[in-house]
Design an enzyme around this catalytic site. Sequence first.
Site, short mmCIF file in Angstrom:
data_model
loop_
_atom_site.label_atom_id
_atom_site.label_comp_id
_atom_site.label_asym_id
_atom_site.label_seq_id
_atom_site.Cartn_x
_atom_site.Cartn_y
_atom_site.Cartn_z
N GLU A 49 0.87 -1.17 0.00
CA GLU A 49 0.00 0.00 0.00
C GLU A 49 0.91 1.22 0.00
O GLU A 49 1.82 1.31 0.85
CB GLU A 49 -0.89 0.00 1.25
CG GLU A 49 -1.86 1.16 1.21
CD GLU A 49 -2.79 1.23 2.43
OE1 GLU A 49 -2.79 0.32 3.27
OE2 GLU A 49 -3.52 2.24 2.49
N ARG A 98 4.86 -13.14 9.77
CA ARG A 98 5.55 -11.91 9.43
C ARG A 98 6.89 -11.85 10.17
O ARG A 98 7.09 -12.50 11.19
CB ARG A 98 4.69 -10.70 9.72
CG ARG A 98 4.27 -10.52 11.16
CD ARG A 98 3.20 -9.44 11.31
NE ARG A 98 3.67 -8.13 10.95
CZ ARG A 98 3.09 -7.37 10.01
NH1 ARG A 98 2.03 -7.80 9.34
NH2 ARG A 98 3.55 -6.18 9.74
N LYS A 146 4.65 0.44 9.95
CA LYS A 146 4.77 1.70 9.21
C LYS A 146 4.25 2.87 10.03
O LYS A 146 4.82 3.95 10.01
CB LYS A 146 3.95 1.62 7.91
CG LYS A 146 4.67 0.92 6.78
CD LYS A 146 3.93 1.12 5.47
CE LYS A 146 2.89 0.07 5.24
NZ LYS A 146 2.35 0.03 3.88
P1 ATP Z 1 -0.33 -1.72 6.82
O1 ATP Z 1 -0.60 -1.86 8.27
O2 ATP Z 1 -0.16 -0.32 6.38
O3 ATP Z 1 -1.17 -2.57 5.93
P2 ATP Z 1 1.76 -3.45 5.99
O4 ATP Z 1 3.12 -3.51 6.59
O5 ATP Z 1 0.91 -4.64 5.95
O6 ATP Z 1 1.12 -2.27 6.74
P3 ATP Z 1 1.59 -3.33 3.12
O7 ATP Z 1 2.04 -2.26 2.22
O8 ATP Z 1 0.18 -3.73 3.08
O9 ATP Z 1 1.96 -2.85 4.56
O10 ATP Z 1 2.53 -4.58 2.94
C1 ATP Z 1 2.81 -5.15 1.69
C2 ATP Z 1 3.12 -6.60 1.87
O11 ATP Z 1 4.21 -6.79 2.76
C3 ATP Z 1 1.95 -7.35 2.44
O12 ATP Z 1 1.72 -8.50 1.67
C4 ATP Z 1 2.37 -7.69 3.83
O13 ATP Z 1 1.82 -8.91 4.24
C5 ATP Z 1 3.88 -7.76 3.72
N1 ATP Z 1 4.49 -7.43 5.01
C6 ATP Z 1 4.32 -6.31 5.74
N2 ATP Z 1 4.99 -6.38 6.89
C7 ATP Z 1 5.64 -7.57 6.90
C8 ATP Z 1 6.50 -8.23 7.83
N3 ATP Z 1 6.85 -7.67 8.99
N4 ATP Z 1 6.96 -9.45 7.49
C9 ATP Z 1 6.63 -10.01 6.33
N5 ATP Z 1 5.82 -9.45 5.42
C10 ATP Z 1 5.33 -8.24 5.69
#
Ligand code: ATP
Length: 560
Positions: free
Chosen positions: A38, A264, A274
């Site tokens: 996002e 994660r 974030k």
């Molecule tokens: P938000 O809370 O803003 O959704 P987010 O960290 O999930 O935060 P995204 O931009 O939706 O942000 O993340 C993109 C991809 O990265 C998603 O598929 C998410 O599952 C993955 N991702 C985010 N944080 C992690 C993490 N700590 N470990 C592994 N994958 C992650």
Amino acid sequence: MTDPERHDRPRHFIQEVIDKDIAAGLNEGRVHTRFPPEPNGHLHIGHAKSICLNFGIATEFGGLCNLRFDDTNPEKENIDYETSIIEDVRWLGFDWGNRLFHASDYFPRLYEIARQLIASGHAYVDSQSADAIRAQRGTLTEPGTDSPYRNRPAEESLELFQRMRDGEFADGSHVLRARIDMGSPNINMRDPVLYRIRRHHHHRTGDTWPIYPMYDFTHALSDALEGITHSICTLEFEDHRPLYDWCVTHCEVPSRPHQYEFARLELTYTLTSKRKLLALVESGQVSGWDDPRMPTLKGMRRRGYPPAALRLFAERIGVTKKNAVIDFELLENSVREVLDHDTPRRMAVMAPLKLIVDNYPEDTEEWLPAANHPKRPELGEREVPFSRELYIEQDDFMPDPPKKFHRLGPGRVVRLRYGYIVTCTGFDTDADGQVIAVHCTYDPATRGGEAPEGVKVKGTIHWVSARHAHEAEARLYERLFVEVAPGSVENPADAINPDSLATSKIFVEPALLEAEPEAVFQFERTGYFCADRNDHTANTPIFNRTATLRDSWAKLNAGA
Ligand code: ATP
Ligand code: MG
């Protein structure tokens, strides 16, 4: 880019799933993944895990991986984040070819699909407030309650949905909901909202849409429209999988992808949210998203972490379904390991003490060859100037050293790396008794540091010629937090390590003046340092400490 050890490691569950799918002839043997950020922040180390996994799977199975912006929340998203994410994924070493997509590209299509859902009785417009809808959702133990609009005729919902789209209604006055099951044990299946009214300018679609589709609906359908076969996401979406399946089953879409969830990444002493990282930036606790202490890709890049180290780290931590916290040292060790292999060595003195070679002529200088890498002659050499007055590290001298101290002290013999073997003859102190200079004599027969036959010189120290040395700034970074789990502290700003950045004036050998921003070096016996991406110039050299040489120090302290 491909890792030769890859196939020697145990396979993780997603690889096993794909092996089986291919063997069963699913999706005509195709493997197609995506990374769906996002654009509401910058990427961090957690995202790196997901990027390496999704792009890695595609490479391994001869498939494809799309980069798709999941841009359905116009309030929080913007084009700068997009640009930054694109730059970071590329920096990490991955390529999506011509498959850069946006969920917003599908808005017209999603709108049509939503209309089909209404027509087939699978969705309805609910005209209650958000609070009323929330109150009817029920709990984990209590079922939800049907909305009074649940049985609204499809024609009426279609007309209202059209008017929502035409911008006739205020934010929050109506929503489109899936008609699934208010009694479902899974709350996500209790008639989830598919569309909401939000009159907000979108960074790509402008003011075209006063309604925006919700994440679950958008995500599942974007996957289906792109022909994604394996939609890999983090564990918190496990409970959303039934809704994902519902969407790709009940909507008219060209393919039926499947969702798989993995744990994660969480790292000790590191924030991977974030929102919390944004708070650090906004409150000025760090200098920006690219502060070298930040766990963002921009921060780690500026710190000097090579992308190959992040890929190696991602490979090592593996992929599981069990949440675990990874030790930050594992990341640092990956960085050291990758850097050790091809980072040029240089000499820099961090805390200078003058060493005067009394029997070396005052008006002479020599440029001595010095290998760029002790184990890799193919990386060549440069020349370092030697003269009568040098700088060494303060802690490489002791006025009265213990026996095991293999560096300088009165009467002690030491090798000046790439220089000569010298014998300490004395030292000068100031009025307070502080050592201000050390004296020695050199043996001209030991040029290059070769010890004469039968003589064993245990200690080797680094140095720079005082008159040729250049002053530089070193930014000495430590971990940003003192708490092992800063994410669980009420206010992470309270857990910031006050010593996470110290700057010091150092002296560097002339070859370091040619350093381009972002070039990384090993300062011998000290650590890895990277010319700062933003602030370093030939006139004001600035080096960020990427990592210490933990292992070498351990050896040194053991009596080198
Ligand atoms: P938000 O809370 O803003 O959704 P987010 O960290 O999930 O935060 P995204 O931009 O939706 O942000 O993340 C993109 C991809 O990265 C998603 O598929 C998410 O599952 C993955 N991702 C985010 N944080 C992690 C993490 N700590 N470990 C592994 N994958 C992650
Ligand atoms: Mg997310």
